[in-house]
Design an enzyme around this catalytic site. Structure first.
Site, short mmCIF file in Angstrom:
data_model
loop_
_atom_site.label_atom_id
_atom_site.label_comp_id
_atom_site.label_asym_id
_atom_site.label_seq_id
_atom_site.Cartn_x
_atom_site.Cartn_y
_atom_site.Cartn_z
N ASN A 1 0.98 -0.98 0.05
CA ASN A 1 -0.08 0.14 -0.11
C ASN A 1 0.90 1.11 -0.02
O ASN A 1 1.39 1.54 1.01
CB ASN A 1 -0.95 0.01 1.29
CG ASN A 1 -2.01 1.13 1.24
OD1 ASN A 1 -1.87 1.99 0.72
ND2 ASN A 1 -2.83 1.13 2.20
N ARG B 1 -2.45 -2.17 -3.71
CA ARG B 1 -3.56 -1.38 -3.49
C ARG B 1 -3.47 0.03 -4.35
O ARG B 1 -2.73 0.73 -4.16
CB ARG B 1 -3.83 -0.94 -2.07
CG ARG B 1 -4.75 0.08 -1.82
CD ARG B 1 -5.18 0.50 -0.25
NE ARG B 1 -6.15 1.21 -0.28
CZ ARG B 1 -6.42 2.06 0.88
NH1 ARG B 1 -5.37 2.47 1.35
NH2 ARG B 1 -7.64 2.97 0.72
N HIS C 1 -12.78 2.79 -0.14
CA HIS C 1 -12.49 1.83 0.92
C HIS C 1 -13.32 0.86 0.47
O HIS C 1 -14.01 -0.13 1.28
CB HIS C 1 -13.07 2.29 2.11
CG HIS C 1 -12.44 3.33 2.91
ND1 HIS C 1 -12.93 4.37 3.48
CD2 HIS C 1 -11.08 3.84 2.87
CE1 HIS C 1 -12.21 5.39 3.92
NE2 HIS C 1 -10.71 4.86 3.38
N GLY D 1 -11.56 5.48 9.74
CA GLY D 1 -10.18 5.68 10.05
C GLY D 1 -9.84 6.98 9.90
O GLY D 1 -10.48 7.80 10.14
N ASN D 2 -8.36 7.14 9.57
CA ASN D 2 -8.14 8.48 9.22
C ASN D 2 -9.12 9.12 7.83
O ASN D 2 -9.52 10.00 7.91
CB ASN D 2 -6.76 8.70 8.78
CG ASN D 2 -5.65 8.68 9.88
OD1 ASN D 2 -5.95 9.35 10.79
ND2 ASN D 2 -4.63 7.93 9.81
N ARG E 1 -9.91 15.40 6.29
CA ARG E 1 -10.75 15.92 4.92
C ARG E 1 -11.97 16.57 5.58
O ARG E 1 -12.67 16.00 6.57
CB ARG E 1 -10.81 14.71 4.29
CG ARG E 1 -9.87 14.31 3.46
CD ARG E 1 -10.03 13.17 2.25
NE ARG E 1 -9.00 12.20 2.55
CZ ARG E 1 -9.02 10.73 2.45
NH1 ARG E 1 -10.06 10.26 2.33
NH2 ARG E 1 -7.99 10.22 2.47
N PHE F 1 -7.87 10.52 17.34
CA PHE F 1 -9.06 10.47 18.37
C PHE F 1 -8.83 10.29 19.76
O PHE F 1 -9.34 10.44 20.58
CB PHE F 1 -10.31 9.56 17.72
CG PHE F 1 -11.20 10.03 16.76
CD1 PHE F 1 -10.61 10.51 15.61
CD2 PHE F 1 -12.44 10.47 17.18
CE1 PHE F 1 -11.60 11.41 15.01
CE2 PHE F 1 -13.46 11.27 16.11
CZ PHE F 1 -12.87 11.68 15.24
N GLY G 1 -9.77 2.04 12.44
CA GLY G 1 -9.00 2.40 13.81
C GLY G 1 -10.21 3.07 14.86
O GLY G 1 -9.98 2.44 15.87
N GLU H 1 -13.17 0.61 15.58
CA GLU H 1 -13.00 -0.64 16.15
C GLU H 1 -12.67 -0.39 17.53
O GLU H 1 -12.84 -1.15 18.53
CB GLU H 1 -11.67 -1.45 15.64
CG GLU H 1 -12.17 -1.94 14.30
CD GLU H 1 -10.96 -2.73 13.37
OE1 GLU H 1 -9.75 -2.74 13.94
OE2 GLU H 1 -11.03 -2.24 12.21
N HIS H 2 -12.10 1.03 17.78
CA HIS H 2 -11.58 1.15 19.10
C HIS H 2 -12.21 2.17 19.94
O HIS H 2 -11.91 2.35 21.16
CB HIS H 2 -10.12 1.45 19.06
CG HIS H 2 -9.25 0.31 18.31
ND1 HIS H 2 -9.05 -0.68 18.96
CD2 HIS H 2 -8.47 0.40 17.09
CE1 HIS H 2 -8.36 -1.51 18.14
NE2 HIS H 2 -7.92 -0.82 17.02
N GLU I 1 -7.71 -5.41 5.37
CA GLU I 1 -7.68 -4.98 3.91
C GLU I 1 -6.53 -5.65 3.13
O GLU I 1 -6.87 -6.10 1.97
CB GLU I 1 -7.63 -3.34 3.53
CG GLU I 1 -8.70 -2.74 4.07
CD GLU I 1 -8.45 -1.09 4.20
OE1 GLU I 1 -7.83 -0.73 5.12
OE2 GLU I 1 -9.01 -0.32 3.24
#
Ligand code: ADP
Length: 380
Positions: free
Chosen positions: A10, A76, A165, A195-196, A226, A268, A315, A318-319, A368
């Site tokens: 990636n 990717r 994605h 995620g980001n 973004r 975050f 990220g 999930e967290h 991924e």
């Protein structure tokens, strides 16, 4: 059967992530990244140096790519445009086509192409396969894929909603159905990849019917750096009145906006501690992020009509239990009842809604690299 391995690459503008994956067992043999490519303080000058560094890291771990059962290198690639919506073996003709697509994804496709060029040179004897972030959304229904702008112009310049994605949305939706023990074909799903970069999708029977990203990965949810959805009038206003040029505006919207733009912080975990210490800008950034997310959840519930399962991934998804809690608070009337305790604990794929919640709420870790590795062997 002897192990077969896929090297998944990636390649971004300043980082190169790589993972050696066994597509059959799903095991990751090695994963690593090379950061700060081309930055003044870094000794990794370019993608060529980065990939050589990656091979050194593999060698340090005792992995010789020439003798480890490597069957493919998977790359990717963010934008597949109109043409590419299947894993595609890279040859000179395909690469020339991809180069043309760089105009559609100027921030994302060129670094991937650099990675491809170097990897093909260093590993000439294995097939190199591109897997596209847009592929899963290729068959979005026309009503969801079409921008309401002058039709001839859109056709001439390939302007449509492509979605990104896709590898993650597809993988997570499959995992969610498997976890619930129901056929993929029988469920309506919402997937929130946070995620980001962040995006949402609505999926019917395994086929996407809506997604939040568009021509580029800029549309939709508020993200790390973004803006997500923004009135296009802002663009012309900044150009005309603030005298910013196109590159400055694009860079501002992609790299200096989102949570970072509002709070000066995109992570975050740190955002949470800033909020806890009373930082008003961090609180507003968080509230704007959550508000946009809730708007999309509501919209996708309406798009689907009936929803069986909603999954959080990546990220933040999930967290960050607080994000999940705040995104879904007070939605009982819409069929969503989070179990606070389940939400705050546990790991791996799990249910975080109450047993009575009409819509099952899941956390599903995305993978991924594994999905890309499996896509690669599917075309060997
Ligand atoms: P990328 O889009 O770069 O692949 P990830 O999916 O890895 O990003 O998500 C990265 C983001 O996830 C981080 O910027 C951070 O905001 C968030 N994150 C990661 N771990 C946690 C955590 N334990 N709690 C809250 N947020 C987290």
């Amino acid at each position: 059967m002897a192990d077969r391995l896929v090297l998944v690459i990636n390649s971004g503008s300043s980082s190169l992530k790589f993972q050696l994956v066994d597509p059959d067992s799903g095991a990751s043999r090695f994963s690593g990244s090379v950061e700060q490519i081309g930055e003044p303080s870094s000794d990794v000058a370019d993608h060529d140096a980065a990939l050589r560094r990656a091979f050194d890291l593999l060698a340090d771990d005792g992995i010789d790519l020439k003798h480890c059962g490597l069957v493919a290198v998977g790359h990717r690639v963010v934008h597949g445009g109109k043409r590419f919506h299947r894993p595609t073996r890279l040859d000179d003709e395909v690469i020339a086509e991809l180069q043309k697509l760089s105009a559609l994804a100027p921030l994302h496709n060129p670094p991937a192409l650099q990675g491809i060029e170097v990897a093909r040179k260093l590993l000439p004897d294995v097939p190199h396969i591109a897997v596209f972030d847009t592929a899963f959304f290729h068959h979005l229904p026309p009503a969801a894929a079409t921008y309401a702008i002058e039709r001839e112009l859109a056709e001439k310049w390939d302007i449509r909603r492509y979605g990104f994605h896709g590898t993650s949305h597809e993988y997570v939706s499959q995992q969610a159905a498997q976890f619930l023990g129901v056929p993929l074909e029988s469920v309506n799903q919402i997937v929130l990849h946070l995620g980001n970069g962040a995006s949402a999708s609505a999926i019917v029977g395994g086929r996407p019917v809506e997604t939040s990203m568009g021509l580029t990965p800029l549309e939709g949810l508020v993200m790390g750096t973004r803006s997500g959805d923004i009135d296009p009038g802002v663009y012309s206003y900044l150009w005309r009145t603030a005298k910013m040029d196109v590159d400055e505006i694009e860079s501002m919207l992609n790299k200096k906006s989102g949570v970072q733009g509002l709070a000066g912080e995109r992570d975050f975990r740190r955002l949470r501690s800033m909020i806890e210490s009373g930082d008003a800008a961090a609180k507003l950034a968080y509230d704007v992020f959550i508000h946009r997310l809730r708007k999309y959840i509501g919209a996708y519930l309406a798009v689907l009509g009936h929803t069986d399962v909603l999954s959080f991934t990546a990220g933040i998804g999930e967290h960050a239990a607080t994000v999940r809690r705040d995104a879904l608070a007070g939605l009982l009337e819409l069929g969503i009842e989070l179990d606070e305790k389940r939400n705050a604990t546990g790991s791996g794929t799990r249910r975080i809604s109450t047993d009575d919640s009409p819509i099952a709420i899941l956390v599903v870790p995305t993978d991924e690299e594994l999905a890309i590795a499996r896509d690669c062997v599917s075309v060997l």
